[in-house]
Design an enzyme around this catalytic site. Structure first.
Site, PDB file in Angstrom:
ATOM      1  CE1 TYR A  36      -3.775   2.422   0.789  1.00  0.00           C
ATOM      2  CE2 TYR A  36      -2.380   3.227   2.564  1.00  0.00           C
ATOM      3  CZ  TYR A  36      -3.495   3.362   1.758  1.00  0.00           C
ATOM      4  OH  TYR A  36      -4.329   4.444   1.931  1.00  0.00           O
ATOM      5  CG  ASP A  56       5.892   3.342   0.722  1.00  0.00           C
ATOM      6  OD1 ASP A  56       6.185   3.832   1.837  1.00  0.00           O
ATOM      7  OD2 ASP A  56       4.742   3.354   0.259  1.00  0.00           O
ATOM      8  CE  LYS A  94       2.065   4.474   8.497  1.00  0.00           C
ATOM      9  NZ  LYS A  94       0.649   4.589   8.814  1.00  0.00           N
TER      10      LYS A  94
HETATM   11  N1  HOZ Z   1      -2.225   2.670   5.972  1.00  0.00           N
HETATM   12  C1  HOZ Z   1      -2.045   2.641   7.357  1.00  0.00           C
HETATM   13  C2  HOZ Z   1      -2.297   1.285   7.881  1.00  0.00           C
HETATM   14  N2  HOZ Z   1      -1.871   0.239   7.110  1.00  0.00           N
HETATM   15  C3  HOZ Z   1      -2.852   3.590   8.166  1.00  0.00           C
HETATM   16  C4  HOZ Z   1      -3.437   4.718   7.468  1.00  0.00           C
HETATM   17  C5  HOZ Z   1      -4.890   4.515   7.217  1.00  0.00           C
HETATM   18  O1  HOZ Z   1      -5.199   3.897   6.200  1.00  0.00           O
HETATM   19  O2  HOZ Z   1      -5.673   4.990   8.037  1.00  0.00           O
END
Ligand code: HOZ
Length: 432
Positions: free
Chosen positions: A142, A237, A270
């Site tokens: 992702y 990433d 993050k």
């Molecule tokens: N993508 C993050 C968790 N895998 C957190 C961000 C979100 O999607 O709220």
């Protein structure tokens, strides 16, 4: 006292699904999301005053735990000087310098406000710098929710079972090639067919959005060779893994495993914001100088490099660069994973886990999955029951099996022991 149920009902009247990001909605596991009132150290408290040991840590940023005094002080000081100027500040330079100092090969960075922005901008930069359009991503990785990247992604898309979002035109994703993670043959075939058209390959080197899955060293080695041979940029990433799995992120982990290894473009988020909206992307000078105002690749943001967010990020980086920080975090995280595996064994439940630095994952399986397809085939029902068993026992895990977990420096040996004790009860309940 207002209950979580009451807040959820109220939220659903004015916010789609009652949440501002789908992964918070408990849709995969069922039940009512906890509305968090406050956090301190390794703990969070919900609206009903229930305390939880927190292994989400805002999905990664809270590497020091909640309300670390040095970070709170830095943020308070910054706030008094002003929230946002839309003009450069010295702290942006300091944060850029701090990031660059920790990631060899990353010579310049641009600060942005979210991981989505950073991933999207890194892709545009790679396309602009190479003059090519196609790129490769991997199933289960992702990279934020920008259109071209929202294909067979993990995290919320895996949770809710739609591989690609509605509203993303076919035309936009026709340049996105999606391959299975850790599959050298598929990679070689894609480069054979499309090598000269590829702007980049974007990868979560230690993936945290299909639970926790690491790229194997042979796969990473071949990926680097193919990118170099075909002139495609390798984009790491590290929104999740950066400054989290090691001080130098997953990049430093692979540099230790693969002699001479180096990625070309980096995506961060993050931890570098310490819990404030802050992310970044970076690369060598020659690549980064393609960005406006120096070059033709446009990218911008009103709140980019926000003075309060940079203060928070800098204070966080200062703490994690202290000697021994990652040794202690790694040991605590390993103890947690070993404890969970031991408790599962004792309860007669098959479970396997893995961790790197302060990031971990576990699967109801006999072997660690190597790709998204295998993760998807693990026992979701069992995970969901386990999740609720832990929640009832005061442990807050990510509400979907497609997410990694996070340990902070505030988690003590007692917190780990209490978590393992809770897990033993929850595992035994699975067998009932
Ligand atoms: N993508 C993050 C968790 N895998 C957190 C961000 C979100 O999607 O709220």
């Amino acid at each position: 006292m207002t209950t979580n149920d009451e807040l959820f009902a109220r939220a659903q009247r004015v916010i789609p699904g009652g949440v501002n990001s789908p992964v918070r909605a408990f849709r995969a596991v069922g039940g009512t999301p906890r509305f968090i009132q406050r956090g301190q150290g390794a703990y969070i408290w919900d609206a009903e005053g229930q305390r939880y040991i927190d292994y989400i840590g805002s999905w990664g940023p809270m590497i020091l735990g909640h309300g670390h005094p040095a970070v709170v002080e830095a943020v308070q000081r910054a706030l008094l000087d002003g929230f946002s100027f839309g003009a450069p500040t010295e702290r942006e330079i300091e944060l850029a310098e701090a990031i660059i100092a920790l990631v060899p090969g990353c010579e310049m960075v641009r600060l942005v406000s979210s991981g989505t922005e950073a991933g999207m901008s890194a892709l545009r930069l790679a396309r602009g710098a190479t003059g090519r359009t196609k790129f490769i991503k991997f199933e289960g990785c992702y990279h934020g929710h920008a259109d071209p990247l929202l294909v067979k992604a993990g995290s919320g898309l895996a949770t809710f079972g739609f591989p690609t979002s509605a509203g993303v035109p076919e035309d936009v994703v026709k340049h996105t090639l999606v391959l299975p993670y850790n599959d050298v043959a598929a990679l070689e075939q894609a480069f054979d067919t499309h090598g000269s058209e590829l702007a980049c390959v974007m990868i979560e080197p230690i993936a945290g959005n299909m639970n926790f899955v690491r790229a194997s060293p042979p796969f990473m080695t071949r990926l680097r060779e193919l990118c170099t041979a075909h002139g495609a940029l390798l984009v790491f990433d590290e929104v999740m893994s950066g400054f989290r799995v090691a001080l130098g992120g997953a990049h430093s982990v692979y540099q230790q495993l693969i002699p001479g290894f180096k990625a070309d473009v980096f995506v961060f988020g993050k931890v570098i914001g310490g819990g404030m909206p802050l992310a970044a992307f970076g690369a060598s000078k020659s690549i980064m100088e393609q960005l406006a105002p120096l070059g033709p690749v446009y990218q911008a943001g009103t709140l980019s490099g926000n003075p309060v967010a940079t203060a928070c990020g800098l204070a966080t980086l200062k703490e994690i660069t202290k000697p021994g920080f990652f040794d202690a975090l790694t040991a605590r995280t390993q103890a947690l994973v070993a404890g969970l595996e031991g408790a599962a064994r004792e309860a007669g439940v098959p479970l396997v886990g893995d961790s790197q630095g302060g990031m971990f994952g576990f699967f109801f399986a006999d072997e660690l999955p190597q790709n998204y397809g295998v993760v998807m085939a693990t026992d979701k029902e069992r995970f969901n029951r386990f999740f609720h068993g832990m929640l009832q026992r005061g442990v807050y895990l990510a509400p979907a099996l497609y997410e990694a977990g996070f340990v902070s420096a505030a988690h003590t040996a007692d917190d780990v022991a209490a978590t393992v004790q809770a897990a033993l009860g929850a595992f035994k309940a699975l067998r009932a």
